[in-house]
Write a protein that holds these residues in place. Sequence first.
Motif, PDB file in Angstrom:
ATOM      1  N   TRP A  43       0.332   0.514   4.119  1.00 28.13           N
ATOM      2  CA  TRP A  43       0.509   1.305   2.902  1.00 28.13           C
ATOM      3  C   TRP A  43      -0.539   2.410   2.845  1.00 28.13           C
ATOM      4  O   TRP A  43      -1.746   2.148   2.890  1.00 28.13           O
ATOM      5  CB  TRP A  43       0.389   0.390   1.691  1.00 28.13           C
ATOM      6  CG  TRP A  43       0.941   0.953   0.423  1.00 28.13           C
ATOM      7  CD1 TRP A  43       2.102   1.616   0.254  1.00 28.13           C
ATOM      8  CD2 TRP A  43       0.339   0.858  -0.884  1.00 28.13           C
ATOM      9  NE1 TRP A  43       2.281   1.959  -1.073  1.00 28.13           N
ATOM     10  CE2 TRP A  43       1.216   1.501  -1.791  1.00 28.13           C
ATOM     11  CE3 TRP A  43      -0.831   0.291  -1.367  1.00 28.13           C
ATOM     12  CZ2 TRP A  43       0.944   1.599  -3.147  1.00 28.13           C
ATOM     13  CZ3 TRP A  43      -1.102   0.381  -2.722  1.00 28.13           C
ATOM     14  CH2 TRP A  43      -0.222   1.030  -3.596  1.00 28.13           C
ATOM     15  N   LYS A  44      -0.082   3.669   2.743  1.00 28.73           N
ATOM     16  CA  LYS A  44      -0.996   4.813   2.847  1.00 28.73           C
ATOM     17  C   LYS A  44      -2.114   4.815   1.803  1.00 28.73           C
ATOM     18  O   LYS A  44      -3.254   5.194   2.123  1.00 28.73           O
ATOM     19  CB  LYS A  44      -0.206   6.126   2.783  1.00 28.73           C
ATOM     20  CG  LYS A  44      -1.042   7.347   3.133  1.00 28.73           C
ATOM     21  CD  LYS A  44      -0.199   8.595   3.254  1.00 28.73           C
ATOM     22  CE  LYS A  44      -1.056   9.794   3.640  1.00 28.73           C
ATOM     23  NZ  LYS A  44      -0.261  11.032   3.806  1.00 28.73           N
ATOM     24  N   PRO A  45      -1.874   4.406   0.543  1.00 32.26           N
ATOM     25  CA  PRO A  45      -2.991   4.387  -0.414  1.00 32.26           C
ATOM     26  C   PRO A  45      -4.122   3.430  -0.047  1.00 32.26           C
ATOM     27  O   PRO A  45      -5.170   3.449  -0.699  1.00 32.26           O
ATOM     28  CB  PRO A  45      -2.307   3.950  -1.723  1.00 32.26           C
ATOM     29  CG  PRO A  45      -0.906   4.447  -1.590  1.00 32.26           C
ATOM     30  CD  PRO A  45      -0.574   4.228  -0.141  1.00 32.26           C
ATOM     31  N   LEU A  46      -3.931   2.607   0.999  1.00 29.55           N
ATOM     32  CA  LEU A  46      -4.996   1.713   1.446  1.00 29.55           C
ATOM     33  C   LEU A  46      -5.839   2.312   2.572  1.00 29.55           C
ATOM     34  O   LEU A  46      -6.823   1.696   2.990  1.00 29.55           O
ATOM     35  CB  LEU A  46      -4.406   0.390   1.936  1.00 29.55           C
ATOM     36  CG  LEU A  46      -3.728  -0.511   0.901  1.00 29.55           C
ATOM     37  CD1 LEU A  46      -3.156  -1.743   1.587  1.00 29.55           C
ATOM     38  CD2 LEU A  46      -4.698  -0.914  -0.196  1.00 29.55           C
ATOM     39  N   THR A 325       3.150  12.313  -4.475  1.00 25.72           N
ATOM     40  CA  THR A 325       2.409  11.084  -4.764  1.00 25.72           C
ATOM     41  C   THR A 325       3.236   9.868  -4.361  1.00 25.72           C
ATOM     42  O   THR A 325       4.458   9.930  -4.237  1.00 25.72           O
ATOM     43  CB  THR A 325       2.072  10.975  -6.262  1.00 25.72           C
ATOM     44  OG1 THR A 325       3.303  10.866  -7.015  1.00 25.72           O
ATOM     45  CG2 THR A 325       1.294  12.190  -6.740  1.00 25.72           C
ATOM     46  N   ALA A 326       2.533   8.738  -4.199  1.00 26.39           N
ATOM     47  CA  ALA A 326       3.215   7.486  -3.870  1.00 26.39           C
ATOM     48  C   ALA A 326       4.173   7.090  -4.982  1.00 26.39           C
ATOM     49  O   ALA A 326       5.243   6.511  -4.721  1.00 26.39           O
ATOM     50  CB  ALA A 326       2.183   6.384  -3.625  1.00 26.39           C
ATOM     51  N   GLN A 327       3.811   7.396  -6.239  1.00 27.71           N
ATOM     52  CA  GLN A 327       4.662   7.026  -7.360  1.00 27.71           C
ATOM     53  C   GLN A 327       6.032   7.696  -7.265  1.00 27.71           C
ATOM     54  O   GLN A 327       7.067   7.054  -7.522  1.00 27.71           O
ATOM     55  CB  GLN A 327       3.984   7.414  -8.682  1.00 27.71           C
ATOM     56  CG  GLN A 327       4.786   7.045  -9.912  1.00 27.71           C
ATOM     57  CD  GLN A 327       4.117   7.455 -11.218  1.00 27.71           C
ATOM     58  OE1 GLN A 327       4.747   7.431 -12.260  1.00 27.71           O
ATOM     59  NE2 GLN A 327       2.847   7.846 -11.178  1.00 27.71           N
ATOM     60  N   VAL A 328       6.059   8.965  -6.892  1.00 28.13           N
ATOM     61  CA  VAL A 328       7.332   9.679  -6.752  1.00 28.13           C
ATOM     62  C   VAL A 328       8.167   9.048  -5.642  1.00 28.13           C
ATOM     63  O   VAL A 328       9.358   8.764  -5.813  1.00 28.13           O
ATOM     64  CB  VAL A 328       7.095  11.171  -6.472  1.00 28.13           C
ATOM     65  CG1 VAL A 328       8.405  11.876  -6.145  1.00 28.13           C
ATOM     66  CG2 VAL A 328       6.427  11.845  -7.668  1.00 28.13           C
ATOM     67  N   ALA A 329       7.545   8.793  -4.481  1.00 32.71           N
ATOM     68  CA  ALA A 329       8.282   8.207  -3.354  1.00 32.71           C
ATOM     69  C   ALA A 329       8.835   6.830  -3.705  1.00 32.71           C
ATOM     70  O   ALA A 329       9.962   6.484  -3.328  1.00 32.71           O
ATOM     71  CB  ALA A 329       7.372   8.120  -2.132  1.00 32.71           C
TER      72      ALA A 329
END
Length: 432
Positions: A43-46, A325-329
């Motif tokens: 997961w990219k945010p990590l 952003t991750a939220q959009v995806a």
Amino acid sequence: MKEIVVVGGGAGGLHLATKLGRLVRRRGLARITLIDRSYSHVWKPLLHEVAAGTLDTGVEQVGFVPQASRNGFRYWPGDMTGLDRAAKRIRLAPLLDRQGQEILPERDVPYDILVMVVGSTANDFGIPGVLEHARFIDSRAQAEAFNAALRAEVIRCIAGPENATLDIAIVGAGATGVELSAELNTALDLATGYGLPNLRKRLRLTLVETAPRILGALPERVSASSQAVLEREGVTVLTNAQVSAVEADALVLKDGRRIPAVLKVWAAGIKAPAFLRELDGLEVARNNQLIVRPTLQTTLDDSIYALGDCASMTPPGAERPLPATAQVAHQEAPHLAKSLAGVLEGREPLPFTYRDQGALVALGRYDAFGSLGRRGLLGKQGGLFIEGWFAHLSYASLYRRHQLRLFGFWRSLLYWMADLLRRASRPGVRLE
């Protein structure tokens, strides 16, 4: 049988392939193929935790082969290099092993529906020296390479004179730059606890941002609170500071200041992969993003879709595209899975509607801040401000929700329990 090809196994692509595979496998309407150059997903945010050495990627990775087997899609390793829209085929580069020997030659993959989910990278903006002297953490490989360099510099610092310092500079104070700044401090705090005294005090970390404040996409209260925590932990935060060049041992600012740094991380801006500009005439934005309609279809080809960071979609009536952003995806992926399942049954694709649920930022183990919803629970612009343990819990839940989407409840529960056991038995930071 229709062929649906998903290119890119990041959060959006893997979620889409998983959800779509579950929806269509029993009906026999299509064959879903996921293509990615890697064999696993992190997961990219990590990635800022990978870079700091506080996350074990071997444990947190999701293998594409078992995920595909459980969820009704195929995985094929490859790196997309071209597109023939008339023939409806994509071109993959030769597949090489770790020694550079060819496993498979250059090859074509047919599709009826193509979905591009190839993510984004930081944007060097053509600034001299960035590509030569700065590091990026846009992929697992880059984050692990930075961590290896960090550990080497830590050893040099410890072996050097007592007044030796570890100088690190991070350019870009969005979520990645801010969270990496805090995580590096956390990592050195943990390393001190394993018998490396005074290491934390040797760190000289500078965070450089062109804009007037850090975390410019978040409410001002989140920005101000985050900067206060970073400065309390010893980070030098420079705003309204533009980098004009990157040298081997320093950043050079436009006003002439020179920031010494043995390690430099570039986390400013975003751009989609450059090869998207060469995709058989598809319309792209200045930063290489594929321009898509509200249905997530590209403007010039109804059979090609794009989502996540590599897509630029401006909602009806809006002045600017959705943020990368991750939220959009995460919202686009299940929507497109449902939409494509309908398309396979003869229905029209569904328009996507984004719902802003707020934003969160975690500053290592020191603190966390965020806002819930665009207007929040109290109806105020910027959302309901949260901090402390509740913000930490909310931030951690983002990853747990990602796991839930991929694995379902019971398998996710097993992962969560195993994670608790690992955290209790392993060092908190990578030391070797």
